[in-house]
Design a protein around this motif. Sequence first.
Motif, PDB file in Angstrom:
ATOM      1  N   LYS A  76       0.859  -1.183   0.000  1.00  0.00           N
ATOM      2  CA  LYS A  76       0.000   0.000   0.000  1.00  0.00           C
ATOM      3  C   LYS A  76       0.892   1.229   0.000  1.00  0.00           C
ATOM      4  O   LYS A  76       2.016   1.204   0.498  1.00  0.00           O
ATOM      5  CB  LYS A  76      -0.921   0.013   1.227  1.00  0.00           C
ATOM      6  N   ILE A  77       0.391   2.302  -0.575  1.00  0.00           N
ATOM      7  CA  ILE A  77       1.169   3.530  -0.657  1.00  0.00           C
ATOM      8  C   ILE A  77       0.986   4.333   0.618  1.00  0.00           C
ATOM      9  O   ILE A  77      -0.126   4.561   1.078  1.00  0.00           O
ATOM     10  CB  ILE A  77       0.743   4.357  -1.891  1.00  0.00           C
ATOM     11  N   SER A  78       2.098   4.750   1.203  1.00  0.00           N
ATOM     12  CA  SER A  78       2.040   5.513   2.446  1.00  0.00           C
ATOM     13  C   SER A  78       3.281   6.383   2.566  1.00  0.00           C
ATOM     14  O   SER A  78       4.242   6.243   1.811  1.00  0.00           O
ATOM     15  CB  SER A  78       1.955   4.563   3.651  1.00  0.00           C
ATOM     16  N   GLY A  79       3.279   7.262   3.553  1.00  0.00           N
ATOM     17  CA  GLY A  79       4.443   8.077   3.862  1.00  0.00           C
ATOM     18  C   GLY A  79       4.961   8.860   2.681  1.00  0.00           C
ATOM     19  O   GLY A  79       4.200   9.488   1.930  1.00  0.00           O
ATOM     20  N   GLU A  80       6.255   8.793   2.479  1.00  0.00           N
ATOM     21  CA  GLU A  80       6.891   9.587   1.433  1.00  0.00           C
ATOM     22  C   GLU A  80       6.501   9.131   0.034  1.00  0.00           C
ATOM     23  O   GLU A  80       6.651   9.865  -0.941  1.00  0.00           O
ATOM     24  CB  GLU A  80       8.415   9.508   1.595  1.00  0.00           C
ATOM     25  N   ASP A  81       5.994   7.894  -0.085  1.00  0.00           N
ATOM     26  CA  ASP A  81       5.556   7.426  -1.409  1.00  0.00           C
ATOM     27  C   ASP A  81       4.281   8.131  -1.864  1.00  0.00           C
ATOM     28  O   ASP A  81       3.956   8.145  -3.052  1.00  0.00           O
ATOM     29  CB  ASP A  81       5.287   5.916  -1.367  1.00  0.00           C
ATOM     30  N   ALA A  82       3.539   8.693  -0.908  1.00  0.00           N
ATOM     31  CA  ALA A  82       2.226   9.248  -1.227  1.00  0.00           C
ATOM     32  C   ALA A  82       2.314  10.674  -1.769  1.00  0.00           C
ATOM     33  O   ALA A  82       1.675  11.590  -1.263  1.00  0.00           O
ATOM     34  CB  ALA A  82       1.340   9.210   0.019  1.00  0.00           C
ATOM     35  N   ASN A  83       3.115  10.857  -2.817  1.00  0.00           N
ATOM     36  CA  ASN A  83       3.136  12.169  -3.463  1.00  0.00           C
ATOM     37  C   ASN A  83       2.011  12.244  -4.486  1.00  0.00           C
ATOM     38  O   ASN A  83       1.262  11.277  -4.682  1.00  0.00           O
ATOM     39  CB  ASN A  83       4.505  12.437  -4.118  1.00  0.00           C
ATOM     40  N   LYS A  84       1.887  13.376  -5.124  1.00  0.00           N
ATOM     41  CA  LYS A  84       0.787  13.605  -6.050  1.00  0.00           C
ATOM     42  C   LYS A  84       0.734  12.561  -7.161  1.00  0.00           C
ATOM     43  O   LYS A  84      -0.329  11.999  -7.464  1.00  0.00           O
ATOM     44  CB  LYS A  84       0.918  15.002  -6.638  1.00  0.00           C
ATOM     45  N   ASP A  85       1.898  12.268  -7.771  1.00  0.00           N
ATOM     46  CA  ASP A  85       1.922  11.313  -8.873  1.00  0.00           C
ATOM     47  C   ASP A  85       1.522   9.913  -8.418  1.00  0.00           C
ATOM     48  O   ASP A  85       0.789   9.203  -9.111  1.00  0.00           O
ATOM     49  CB  ASP A  85       3.316  11.275  -9.509  1.00  0.00           C
ATOM     50  N   MET A  86       2.029   9.523  -7.224  1.00  0.00           N
ATOM     51  CA  MET A  86       1.726   8.190  -6.726  1.00  0.00           C
ATOM     52  C   MET A  86       0.255   8.052  -6.346  1.00  0.00           C
ATOM     53  O   MET A  86      -0.353   6.991  -6.526  1.00  0.00           O
ATOM     54  CB  MET A  86       2.616   7.861  -5.532  1.00  0.00           C
ATOM     55  N   LEU A  87      -0.341   9.123  -5.817  1.00  0.00           N
ATOM     56  CA  LEU A  87      -1.752   9.069  -5.452  1.00  0.00           C
ATOM     57  C   LEU A  87      -2.628   8.946  -6.695  1.00  0.00           C
ATOM     58  O   LEU A  87      -3.621   8.217  -6.701  1.00  0.00           O
ATOM     59  CB  LEU A  87      -2.146  10.301  -4.646  1.00  0.00           C
ATOM     60  N   GLU A  88      -2.266   9.658  -7.734  1.00  0.00           N
ATOM     61  CA  GLU A  88      -3.031   9.549  -8.979  1.00  0.00           C
ATOM     62  C   GLU A  88      -2.888   8.139  -9.560  1.00  0.00           C
ATOM     63  O   GLU A  88      -3.850   7.553 -10.056  1.00  0.00           O
ATOM     64  CB  GLU A  88      -2.554  10.593  -9.987  1.00  0.00           C
ATOM     65  N   GLN A  89      -1.649   7.597  -9.455  1.00  0.00           N
ATOM     66  CA  GLN A  89      -1.417   6.234  -9.918  1.00  0.00           C
ATOM     67  C   GLN A  89      -2.201   5.239  -9.072  1.00  0.00           C
ATOM     68  O   GLN A  89      -2.765   4.259  -9.584  1.00  0.00           O
ATOM     69  CB  GLN A  89       0.084   5.916  -9.832  1.00  0.00           C
ATOM     70  N   ALA A  90      -2.270   5.506  -7.774  1.00  0.00           N
ATOM     71  CA  ALA A  90      -3.018   4.634  -6.873  1.00  0.00           C
ATOM     72  C   ALA A  90      -4.496   4.632  -7.230  1.00  0.00           C
ATOM     73  O   ALA A  90      -5.160   3.596  -7.173  1.00  0.00           O
ATOM     74  CB  ALA A  90      -2.821   5.085  -5.432  1.00  0.00           C
ATOM     75  N   TRP A  91      -5.022   5.788  -7.597  1.00  0.00           N
ATOM     76  CA  TRP A  91      -6.422   5.887  -8.003  1.00  0.00           C
ATOM     77  C   TRP A  91      -6.670   5.112  -9.302  1.00  0.00           C
ATOM     78  O   TRP A  91      -7.626   4.344  -9.419  1.00  0.00           O
ATOM     79  CB  TRP A  91      -6.797   7.353  -8.178  1.00  0.00           C
ATOM     80  N   GLN A  92      -5.780   5.275 -10.266  1.00  0.00           N
ATOM     81  CA  GLN A  92      -5.952   4.628 -11.563  1.00  0.00           C
ATOM     82  C   GLN A  92      -5.770   3.116 -11.485  1.00  0.00           C
ATOM     83  O   GLN A  92      -6.475   2.354 -12.153  1.00  0.00           O
ATOM     84  CB  GLN A  92      -4.960   5.219 -12.577  1.00  0.00           C
ATOM     85  N   GLN A  93      -4.826   2.672 -10.624  1.00  0.00           N
ATOM     86  CA  GLN A  93      -4.503   1.250 -10.548  1.00  0.00           C
ATOM     87  C   GLN A  93      -5.224   0.523  -9.407  1.00  0.00           C
ATOM     88  O   GLN A  93      -5.127  -0.696  -9.289  1.00  0.00           O
ATOM     89  CB  GLN A  93      -2.980   1.078 -10.370  1.00  0.00           C
TER      90      GLN A  93
END
Length: 323
Positions: free
Chosen positions: A71-88
């Motif tokens: 799961k994406i958390s902490g420093e990984d949760a930047n804008k690009d990663m959150l958008e990727q998390a939504w899409q994937q």
Amino acid sequence: MKQLVPGQEIEAEVIAVTDDCIFIDLNAKSEGIVDKADFTDENGTCSVTVGQKIKVFFVGDKKGEMTFTAKISGEDANKDMLEQAWQQGIPVEGHVEKEIKGGFEVKVGTARAFCPYSQMGFRQKEAPAFYVGKNLTFRIQEYKEDGKNILLSNRVIEEETYQEHLSSIKDILAVGNTVTGTVESLQSYGAFVNVAGFKALLPISEISRGRVEDIASVLSPGQEITAQVISADWQRERVSLSLKNLTADPWDSVQEKYPVDSEHTGTISRVADFGLFVTLEPGIDGLVHISALENENRNTNLRVKYKTGTKMDVTVISLDPKQ
């Protein structure tokens, strides 16, 4: 392995588990690395072992190391990663900051998101204050306005986790299996038993070969028992257990122990208009018909003259194990 893109999900075998990291086989010259915390519960127990296959999401190449996450958390949760998390559909970890109108404000990395009341928790709903201050896992349902409007759901994660748990215990709770569980609660009709995290029912009729009048006299909450699975309806999520199935059936030896003309002392277990039921041992009751009672006739009120729990000397005059 083909080149991975951030957010891509893969399934890989665990090849090593250290104090901090889990190493996975990428079928390449180097291994992938997953933070051990992603698979460690609140008690510090890691749920994966070497040789097990796990599903993870690619985060990126950090200092020459291929890193992955559950799961994406902490420093990984930047804008690009959150958008990727939504899409994937990648799970994200968020901190429930406070209760606001209609739900909760949740901080995911540097972003602020919203989780409605209806999307927090699963089945057993807690008071809003229960969630505030906790780090929970969510799935992004909506990602709008370049990340300024993010809608989360904790409920879908909890539902998926529950369904995965059900799938993992179906083999354990297969009909005919012997299982060990802990009594959670007692009801007039039986006991609920926790078996591998699933609440199964032990009907009162399945506790003993003999009649059980008071379930609390034989079972208590917290007691560990071993029982047999006698039915499983996964569509309705109902499993029934039996204790008596694991004990010998006294009727198998009844002809040797209670032959015709043998004399015994039993206990009156039930009084009917037509006679008395007498228990010789748990599971073995015999009928003393009113016509076989001394100085009694069909006009005698047996319920006045005879009481349950009273000892009685009897003689076996007929025996039919099939009936």
